[in-house]
Design an enzyme around this catalytic site. Structure first.
Site, PDB file in Angstrom:
ATOM      1  N   SER A 251       0.848  -1.193   0.000  1.00 16.16           N
ATOM      2  CA  SER A 251       0.000   0.000   0.000  1.00 16.16           C
ATOM      3  C   SER A 251       0.881   1.239   0.000  1.00 16.16           C
ATOM      4  O   SER A 251       2.082   1.170   0.301  1.00 16.16           O
ATOM      5  CB  SER A 251      -0.892  -0.009   1.248  1.00 16.16           C
ATOM      6  OG  SER A 251      -1.499   1.249   1.460  1.00 16.16           O
TER       7      SER A 251
ATOM      8  N   TYR B 223      -3.160  -1.209   9.891  1.00 21.16           N
ATOM      9  CA  TYR B 223      -3.072  -1.496   8.451  1.00 21.16           C
ATOM     10  C   TYR B 223      -1.702  -1.112   7.909  1.00 21.16           C
ATOM     11  O   TYR B 223      -1.052  -1.894   7.206  1.00 21.16           O
ATOM     12  CB  TYR B 223      -4.170  -0.744   7.708  1.00 21.16           C
ATOM     13  CG  TYR B 223      -4.202  -1.044   6.222  1.00 21.16           C
ATOM     14  CD1 TYR B 223      -4.807  -2.205   5.748  1.00 21.16           C
ATOM     15  CD2 TYR B 223      -3.626  -0.169   5.296  1.00 21.16           C
ATOM     16  CE1 TYR B 223      -4.837  -2.492   4.390  1.00 21.16           C
ATOM     17  CE2 TYR B 223      -3.661  -0.455   3.938  1.00 21.16           C
ATOM     18  CZ  TYR B 223      -4.257  -1.605   3.496  1.00 21.16           C
ATOM     19  OH  TYR B 223      -4.272  -1.886   2.143  1.00 21.16           O
TER      20      TYR B 223
END
Length: 249
Positions: free
Chosen positions: A153, A166
């Site tokens: 990400s 996350y």
């Protein structure tokens, strides 16, 4: 990467596993791989969504896929080993795996991260990825040119406020990819991580509910990089973080 061009059958005779194949990027990747000749294995926790992906692939006349229902929050290391053994027994080989499934958890200040959210995110985004990679590597090494692709990400190598679990899970994912790539450097297995960038998915909508969806990429827009990493054109590329979209200046 965005200029990558492929032939219609660049994945012909390849067998590729996709996690999170029932929705979003995983579903589009499965359809795209099948369109280019691959037999795809659809892994996810929701059978109805996997069946919908299966039906879409079959309706288009692509190679018939396989479905593997599995909840990565509760699966054990042995579950993954048994699954891969079944795949090899039934399909003969495995050429690639896209580890796409992740969960967001909650966006919250670091001091307010709950232990349950932390444990869930780390289980799905990191521990399950490790178990699955351990099970997949022996099968992928049997392929002439195996490809293992993790999903990272934009917050996977640059931390961002409130994205704690996350973001940290994706930092660890990139580290895991680099460790495996280094261990298997010079072998037939290449290992990379792909950063999809800002893409119109349900996870993105949860994180940015007010965002103008028309101004970000769709899953179809980012498929050239996903095809590249599974096709033989990426042979020799390993240990890399690949951006599916050109970073903004």
């Amino acid at each position: 990467m965005n200029d990558f061009s492929v032939t219609d059958e660049c994945l012909k005779n390849k067998t590729i596993l996709i996690t999170g194949a029932g929705d979003g990027i995983g579903k589009v990747a499965a359809l795209t791989y099948a369109e280019h000749g691959a037999t795809v294995i659809l892994l996810g926790k929701t059978v109805a969504k996997l069946e919908a992906t299966y039906d879409d692939i079959v309706a288009k006349g692509y190679p018939e896929p396989a479905i593997v229902p599995l909840d990565m929050k509760g699966a054990t290391a042995q579950n993954y080993k048994d699954m891969v053994n079944t795949i090899v027994e039934q399909l003969g080989h495995l050429d690639g795996a896209l580890l796409n499934a992740s969960i967001l958890g909650e966006l919250t200040p670091f001091t307010q991260i709950s232990s349950q959210i932390w444990d869930d995110v780390m289980q799905v985004n990191l521990t399950a990825q490790m178990y699955l990679a351990q099970a997949l590597i022996p099968a992928l090494l049997k392929a002439e040119h195996g490809s293992l692709v993790f999903t990272t990400s934009g917050v996977g190598n640059q931390g961002r406020a409130f994205w704690g679990p996350y973001s940290i899970s994706k930092f660890a994912t990139e580290g895991m990819m680099q460790v495996i790539a280094d261990e298997y450097e010079g072998s037939s297995l290449r290992v990379n991580a792909i950063n999809p960038g800002a893409t119109n998915t349900k996870m993105r909508q949860t994180a940015f509910p007010a965002e103008d969806k028309s101004k970000i990429a769709s899953p179809n827009d980012i498929m050239p990089a996903y095809l590249y990493l599974m096709s033989d054109q990426s042979i020799g590329v390993t240990g890399q973080r690949i951006n599916a979209q050109t970073p903004k200046a």
